[in-house]
Design a protein around this motif. Structure first.
Motif, short mmCIF file in Angstrom:
data_model
loop_
_atom_site.label_atom_id
_atom_site.label_comp_id
_atom_site.label_asym_id
_atom_site.label_seq_id
_atom_site.Cartn_x
_atom_site.Cartn_y
_atom_site.Cartn_z
N ASP A 11 34.20 -24.76 -13.64
CA ASP A 11 35.17 -24.42 -12.58
C ASP A 11 36.58 -24.81 -12.99
OD1 ASP A 11 33.18 -23.38 -10.96
OD2 ASP A 11 32.79 -25.33 -10.02
N ARG A 12 36.74 -25.97 -13.61
CA ARG A 12 38.07 -26.41 -14.03
C ARG A 12 38.62 -25.48 -15.10
NH1 ARG A 12 35.58 -31.62 -13.91
NH2 ARG A 12 35.47 -31.56 -16.16
N LEU A 13 37.78 -25.08 -16.05
CA LEU A 13 38.24 -24.19 -17.11
C LEU A 13 38.66 -22.85 -16.53
CD1 LEU A 13 38.75 -23.78 -20.11
CD2 LEU A 13 36.38 -23.04 -20.34
N LYS A 14 37.87 -22.34 -15.61
CA LYS A 14 38.21 -21.05 -15.01
C LYS A 14 39.51 -21.14 -14.22
CE LYS A 14 35.34 -18.11 -13.61
NZ LYS A 14 34.40 -17.26 -12.96
N GLY A 15 39.83 -22.32 -13.72
CA GLY A 15 41.05 -22.50 -12.94
C GLY A 15 42.28 -22.77 -13.78
N LYS A 16 42.16 -22.75 -15.09
CA LYS A 16 43.28 -23.07 -15.98
C LYS A 16 43.91 -21.82 -16.59
CE LYS A 16 42.80 -27.52 -15.66
NZ LYS A 16 43.75 -28.33 -14.96
N GLY A 17 43.93 -20.74 -15.84
CA GLY A 17 44.57 -19.53 -16.35
C GLY A 17 43.68 -18.75 -17.30
N THR A 18 42.39 -19.04 -17.26
CA THR A 18 41.46 -18.36 -18.15
C THR A 18 40.41 -17.60 -17.32
OG1 THR A 18 40.14 -20.38 -18.26
CG2 THR A 18 41.72 -20.02 -20.04
N ASP A 22 33.92 -15.02 -19.36
CA ASP A 22 32.62 -14.59 -18.89
C ASP A 22 31.81 -15.85 -18.59
OD1 ASP A 22 29.91 -13.86 -18.71
OD2 ASP A 22 30.20 -12.15 -20.05
N GLU A 23 31.61 -16.11 -17.31
CA GLU A 23 30.95 -17.34 -16.90
C GLU A 23 29.55 -17.48 -17.49
OE1 GLU A 23 29.77 -19.74 -12.86
OE2 GLU A 23 31.35 -18.24 -12.77
N SER A 24 28.83 -16.39 -17.63
CA SER A 24 27.48 -16.48 -18.18
C SER A 24 27.52 -16.90 -19.65
CB SER A 24 26.73 -15.15 -18.02
OG SER A 24 27.35 -14.13 -18.78
N LYS A 25 28.52 -16.43 -20.39
CA LYS A 25 28.65 -16.85 -21.79
C LYS A 25 29.04 -18.31 -21.88
CE LYS A 25 29.77 -12.33 -23.69
NZ LYS A 25 30.77 -11.51 -24.37
N LEU A 26 29.90 -18.75 -20.98
CA LEU A 26 30.32 -20.14 -20.97
C LEU A 26 29.15 -21.05 -20.61
CD1 LEU A 26 32.81 -21.84 -21.46
CD2 LEU A 26 33.38 -21.59 -19.05
N ARG A 27 28.38 -20.64 -19.62
CA ARG A 27 27.19 -21.43 -19.24
C ARG A 27 26.17 -21.45 -20.38
NH1 ARG A 27 27.19 -23.23 -14.20
NH2 ARG A 27 28.57 -22.24 -12.69
N SER A 28 26.04 -20.34 -21.08
CA SER A 28 25.12 -20.30 -22.22
C SER A 28 25.55 -21.29 -23.30
CB SER A 28 25.06 -18.88 -22.78
OG SER A 28 24.27 -18.83 -23.94
N LEU A 29 26.86 -21.29 -23.60
CA LEU A 29 27.37 -22.24 -24.58
C LEU A 29 27.11 -23.66 -24.11
CD1 LEU A 29 29.05 -23.06 -27.10
CD2 LEU A 29 31.08 -22.84 -25.66
N LYS A 49 36.18 -23.23 -31.55
CA LYS A 49 36.46 -21.81 -31.81
C LYS A 49 35.80 -20.92 -30.75
CE LYS A 49 36.90 -22.33 -36.80
NZ LYS A 49 36.26 -22.11 -38.10
N THR A 50 34.59 -21.26 -30.38
CA THR A 50 33.88 -20.47 -29.37
C THR A 50 34.58 -20.56 -28.03
OG1 THR A 50 31.78 -20.80 -30.53
CG2 THR A 50 31.66 -20.12 -28.22
N LEU A 51 35.01 -21.77 -27.64
CA LEU A 51 35.75 -21.92 -26.38
C LEU A 51 37.04 -21.11 -26.41
CD1 LEU A 51 35.30 -25.70 -25.56
CD2 LEU A 51 34.53 -23.76 -24.18
N ALA A 52 37.73 -21.16 -27.54
CA ALA A 52 38.99 -20.40 -27.66
C ALA A 52 38.72 -18.91 -27.52
CB ALA A 52 39.67 -20.71 -28.99
N THR A 53 37.67 -18.43 -28.17
CA THR A 53 37.31 -17.02 -28.10
C THR A 53 36.97 -16.63 -26.66
OG1 THR A 53 36.50 -17.01 -30.37
CG2 THR A 53 35.70 -15.25 -28.94
N LEU A 54 36.18 -17.46 -25.99
CA LEU A 54 35.81 -17.17 -24.60
C LEU A 54 37.04 -17.17 -23.70
CD1 LEU A 54 32.55 -19.26 -24.16
CD2 LEU A 54 32.75 -16.78 -24.29
#
Length: 89
Positions: A11-18, A22-29, A49-54
């Motif tokens: 939730d915090r990451l999604k609230g940071k202008g990002t 894709d929440e499902s990809k983030l949850r998978s990671l 790198k994966t977080l940056a890509t997401l």
């Protein structure tokens, strides 16, 4: 062992202008990451790198190096991953 991405990180990451993340990809990671992954530099770099890509962000080698250095200097708490999202801006 608790997942370092727990505690509202998604939730915090999604609230940071990002909002495009894709929440499902983030949850998978998040479900695949173990605390020991942060002790292996190659795995740590892959997570970054994966977080940056997401997040749709381009990381320079210098920025990636800085984030890795901050982990090793304990300037980033793996239980407060929102600090990484700030670095990805």
């Amino acid at each position: 062992m608790s997942n370092p991405f727990s505690g509202g990180f998604l939730d915090r990451l999604k609230g940071k202008g990002t909002e495009k993340i894709d929440e499902s990809k983030l949850r998978s990671l998040a479900s695949q990451v173990k605390k020991s992954d942060f002790e292996d530099e190659e795995k740590l770099r892959q997570i970054i790198k994966t977080l940056a890509t997401l997040a749709g962000k381009q990381l320079t080698v210098e920025k990636e190096d800085k984030i890795v250095e901050m982990f090793y200097n304990q300037e980033i708490n793996i239980h407060d991953m929102a600090s990484i999202s700030k670095l990805l801006k």
